[in-house]
Design a protein around this motif. Sequence first.
Motif, short mmCIF file in Angstrom:
data_model
loop_
_atom_site.label_atom_id
_atom_site.label_comp_id
_atom_site.label_asym_id
_atom_site.label_seq_id
_atom_site.Cartn_x
_atom_site.Cartn_y
_atom_site.Cartn_z
N ALA A 1 0.79 -1.39 0.06
CA ALA A 1 -0.05 0.02 -0.09
C ALA A 1 0.93 1.28 0.04
O ALA A 1 1.30 1.45 0.89
N GLY A 2 1.12 1.84 -1.18
CA GLY A 2 1.85 2.86 -1.32
C GLY A 2 3.12 2.65 -1.86
O GLY A 2 3.46 1.74 -2.61
N ASP A 3 4.31 3.60 -1.30
CA ASP A 3 5.74 3.52 -2.04
C ASP A 3 6.29 2.36 -1.03
O ASP A 3 6.30 2.58 -0.02
N ALA A 4 7.02 1.51 -2.02
CA ALA A 4 7.73 0.58 -1.23
C ALA A 4 9.20 0.40 -1.96
O ALA A 4 9.37 -0.67 -2.84
N PRO A 5 10.13 1.39 -2.16
CA PRO A 5 11.30 1.33 -2.89
C PRO A 5 12.00 0.05 -2.89
O PRO A 5 12.36 -0.42 -1.76
N GLY A 6 12.24 -0.63 -3.94
CA GLY A 6 12.97 -1.69 -4.18
C GLY A 6 12.20 -2.96 -3.82
O GLY A 6 12.79 -4.12 -4.08
N LEU A 7 11.03 -3.04 -3.53
CA LEU A 7 10.28 -4.11 -3.03
C LEU A 7 9.13 -4.44 -4.29
O LEU A 7 8.41 -3.38 -4.59
N SER A 8 8.66 -5.40 -4.46
CA SER A 8 7.57 -5.74 -5.27
C SER A 8 6.61 -6.98 -4.58
O SER A 8 7.33 -7.65 -4.01
N VAL A 9 5.44 -7.05 -4.82
CA VAL A 9 4.67 -8.03 -4.68
C VAL A 9 5.21 -9.56 -5.28
O VAL A 9 5.80 -9.52 -6.31
N GLY A 10 5.59 -10.66 -4.21
CA GLY A 10 6.24 -11.83 -4.80
C GLY A 10 7.42 -11.94 -4.42
O GLY A 10 7.94 -12.95 -4.37
N ASP A 11 8.28 -10.80 -3.94
CA ASP A 11 9.52 -10.80 -3.15
C ASP A 11 9.43 -11.61 -2.04
O ASP A 11 8.61 -11.59 -1.11
N HIS A 12 10.80 -12.47 -1.65
CA HIS A 12 10.91 -12.99 -0.75
C HIS A 12 11.89 -12.08 0.41
O HIS A 12 12.67 -11.49 -0.08
N VAL A 13 11.34 -12.10 1.62
CA VAL A 13 11.96 -11.23 2.46
C VAL A 13 12.32 -11.58 3.84
O VAL A 13 11.65 -12.48 4.35
N ALA A 14 13.62 -11.36 4.47
CA ALA A 14 13.59 -11.48 5.54
C ALA A 14 13.33 -10.34 6.41
O ALA A 14 13.47 -9.17 6.07
N VAL A 15 12.51 -10.51 7.44
CA VAL A 15 11.71 -9.30 8.18
C VAL A 15 12.51 -8.77 9.69
O VAL A 15 12.49 -9.71 10.38
N ASN A 16 12.90 -7.67 9.54
CA ASN A 16 13.40 -6.93 10.57
C ASN A 16 12.42 -6.85 11.83
O ASN A 16 11.44 -5.99 11.39
N PRO A 17 12.22 -7.22 12.91
CA PRO A 17 11.16 -7.08 13.75
C PRO A 17 11.27 -5.81 14.29
O PRO A 17 10.35 -5.49 14.90
N SER A 18 12.43 -5.21 14.25
CA SER A 18 12.50 -3.50 14.90
C SER A 18 11.87 -2.73 13.98
O SER A 18 12.38 -2.72 12.58
N ARG A 19 11.13 -1.87 14.44
CA ARG A 19 10.66 -0.48 13.57
C ARG A 19 11.01 0.53 14.45
O ARG A 19 10.48 1.15 15.49
N TRP A 20 12.18 1.25 13.98
CA TRP A 20 12.72 2.44 14.80
C TRP A 20 12.14 3.74 14.45
O TRP A 20 11.94 3.90 13.05
N CYS A 21 12.06 4.70 15.15
CA CYS A 21 11.52 5.92 14.97
C CYS A 21 12.50 6.83 13.91
O CYS A 21 11.92 7.63 13.12
N GLY A 22 13.65 6.81 14.06
CA GLY A 22 14.87 7.31 13.58
C GLY A 22 14.97 8.86 13.84
O GLY A 22 15.83 9.45 13.33
N HIS A 23 14.09 9.46 14.76
CA HIS A 23 14.38 10.63 15.05
C HIS A 23 14.64 10.97 16.63
O HIS A 23 14.89 12.10 16.95
N CYS A 24 14.49 10.13 17.55
CA CYS A 24 14.76 10.32 18.89
C CYS A 24 16.20 10.42 19.08
O CYS A 24 16.91 10.05 18.31
N LYS A 25 16.42 10.77 20.42
CA LYS A 25 18.02 11.13 20.51
C LYS A 25 18.99 9.67 20.36
O LYS A 25 20.04 9.67 19.90
N ARG A 26 18.33 8.56 21.03
CA ARG A 26 19.25 7.39 20.82
C ARG A 26 19.31 7.03 19.39
O ARG A 26 20.53 6.59 18.86
N CYS A 27 18.35 7.29 18.57
CA CYS A 27 18.41 7.00 17.16
C CYS A 27 19.43 7.72 16.57
O CYS A 27 20.12 7.37 15.51
#
Length: 349
Positions: free
Chosen positions: A76-102
């Motif tokens: 749903a929307g943009d997914a650069p480099g990904l297409s339906v049918g691709d096999h993927v390893a899924v990183n369980p971490s979803r980081w915010c990218g903007h907090c101090k630790r990130c």
Amino acid sequence: MSATAIAATLFAPEDLRVVERDLGQLSPGMVRVKFGAGGICGSDMHYFRHARTGDFIVTSPLILGHEVAGEIVEIAGDAPGLSVGDHVAVNPSRWCGHCKRCREGRPNLCENIYFMGSASKTPHMQGGFASLFDAIPAQCVKVPKTLALSSAALAEPLAVGLHAVARAGDIAGRHVALFGAGPIGLLVMLAARLAGAGRITMIDIAAAPLAFAKALGADRVVDISGGTAPLDEVTAADPVDVAFEISGTPAGLGSAIRTARRGGTVVLVGNLPGGDVPAPANAMMAKELDVKGTFRFGEEFSRAVELIVSGAVDVERLVTARRPLHDAPDAFRLALDRSRSVKVVLTAD
């Protein structure tokens, strides 16, 4: 489009049920993944047995699973480099990218992290032991379709091992001791070998995991089921520079601290029981140990995928059993039996 899925959901200690859930429409900016394989982790087993791991307590139904891989079936929307049918390893971490630790380059300590299959926040973050689950594109690392999805799923625990070794600093040529020969202990061992460890000693209280560690390349294995005296013999001849505590037990923590040489390093990897845990603090002080925590992983996930895809690390050697997702409760019971299993992987029905 709207969809339903079956999911291995924990309701209470040892009350794991495979139930149907409604996923609804895929939200914008997300991808939907068809489950291909998932490894049962030590933290999953803690949740299964106690409805908690460390200080994270299950207070509402939780879908388990964070070592997962599969096939993208909807975007749903943009997914650069990904297409339906691709096999993927899924990183369980979803980081915010903007907090101090990130911003400091430590995304594993993200103040707003979403981590699949975790009760660290309320509402809980649902996991990937489901026939369909949703992720953001950044979590999905494309892998060749020729790679077994069970191998791709084990990128996550390998990343844990790589991060633990990175936390130890330069271990090239050093004597490394690992307390706990479970899957994470074995992967830390492989990561330590990649980092140039000179000698590797694996310590446990069970014969079967130690034999497995020896077959995977440990230089020495030590059974301390009858007491820690054998450790004294090892360290007298060959002082331990770096000790990794992976068992997640107070006894393992104490032994790791006592085993490390003066000026050595201890890395805490395993989830200890919740609350305060006694430790030989005087030994830490008098030996001037560097004691470091390690939590999950950061950018090591991508490197783990690369190592698996290239064949530099053969994670399939750890897999001792496969069970279909709908048999998840029985698979968890098998995984808890260390005499019969090392790594149990769930597969698509």
